[in-house]
Scaffold this active site. Sequence first.
Site, PDB file in Angstrom:
ATOM      1  CG  HIS A  84     -16.689   4.257 -23.368  1.00  0.00           C
ATOM      2  ND1 HIS A  84     -15.851   4.222 -22.282  1.00  0.00           N
ATOM      3  CD2 HIS A  84     -16.816   5.568 -23.708  1.00  0.00           C
ATOM      4  CE1 HIS A  84     -15.476   5.452 -21.977  1.00  0.00           C
ATOM      5  NE2 HIS A  84     -16.038   6.290 -22.828  1.00  0.00           N
ATOM      6  CG  ASP A 144     -16.561   9.170 -26.543  1.00  0.00           C
ATOM      7  OD1 ASP A 144     -16.801   8.677 -25.429  1.00  0.00           O
ATOM      8  OD2 ASP A 144     -15.519   9.785 -26.807  1.00  0.00           O
ATOM      9  CG  HIS A 197     -11.989   6.223 -24.788  1.00  0.00           C
ATOM     10  ND1 HIS A 197     -12.725   6.367 -25.949  1.00  0.00           N
ATOM     11  CD2 HIS A 197     -12.624   6.997 -23.862  1.00  0.00           C
ATOM     12  CE1 HIS A 197     -13.744   7.187 -25.746  1.00  0.00           C
ATOM     13  NE2 HIS A 197     -13.710   7.579 -24.473  1.00  0.00           N
ATOM     14  NE  ARG A 229     -16.335  13.310 -26.082  1.00  0.00           N
ATOM     15  CZ  ARG A 229     -17.185  12.480 -25.480  1.00  0.00           C
ATOM     16  NH1 ARG A 229     -16.758  11.673 -24.525  1.00  0.00           N
ATOM     17  NH2 ARG A 229     -18.456  12.458 -25.831  1.00  0.00           N
TER      18      ARG A 229
END
Length: 359
Positions: free
Chosen positions: A178, A180, A326, A342
């Site tokens: 995916h 983000d 990722h 993150r």
Amino acid sequence: MPIETPKAATNGEKPRIRRAADEEEGDPAKYPHYLPVWDYSQKYPPLEPFTHHDPGKNADPSLKDLLPPGVATVKKLTPTIGTEITGVQLSSLSNAGKDQLALFAAQRKVLVFRDQDFADLPIEKAVEFGGYFGRHHIHPTTGSPEGYQEFNLVHQQRSSNGEFETFIAGKNSTVLWHSDVTYEEQPPGMTILFALELPEVGGDTAFANQVEAYRRLSPALKERLHGLKGVHSGVEQAEASARGGGIVRRAPVVTEHPIVRTHPVTGEKALFVNALTTRIAGLKKEESDALLGFLVNHIGRGLEYQVRVRWEPKTVVIWDNRVTAHTAIVDWTTTERRHLARLTPQAERPFETPYVPEE
């Protein structure tokens, strides 16, 4: 993308605030101020459009402020994606160095910085660093440090085999390629993820270079993909959070983006489909499923344009979310904590440029 959600309240009612710290088991967290908090009172309006200027456009291509000769050690992890860097402290970069960081991330797709002080910075300094690269994205469903919604926290404390079974939910693997929050009108660009606490081994992150994935397609398929749009949905993520006792800060959105997008700094074309892409606009279901399935599988099986990053203490990984996909690798079966934070600055709305034969 396994992310811890709070347990449902035992009396069937949601409290106003849930704190992972109140549910701690075993050894205390090394970074308790980064433990996730879920505030059910947080309700945000839809995101407003904004003008994004990519810092990479300002960068000196020599990268001398980011990678000073004789100071920085630079090692490619694979030919097509990923570079590991030591000898550079991100928190000390000048603005010129940050501009070059954005350019280098676009060029190499994934940058791995070792021996960083990022986790030990005052939390507002980390927020300030991320804000240099774009407007902070506030995730609609995940936990964040109390008072700092700019962070998306990955926190798994009880990672036993039982939890592993929860993550795979009847599948054979936890792998989920995916990018983000691509359902946003302006998805993220340069993304910053740093380690707080890790299992001794396992819990790596794999990345795929979507530029190289596009390059490997036949000219006929490349040409056909141009002009098509993928439908990216945040509905399923919001519904899963609600079912699990989590929060939904903002109404979920469904957005169309080009299947082939152009990077505003490098001019490279990249595939822009992932696990959040539910269908291809304008195609019948069978057609969409076949083409989208091929593209997602093409990205996932391309070891020639993937890199597996092993996390170590004091590691910061920076990637360009526009041109990569990722997946977390949930492979450890101990009860060790995996805790990362993150920052996800938003970038421009995805756009495409015309197909050029034999690029």
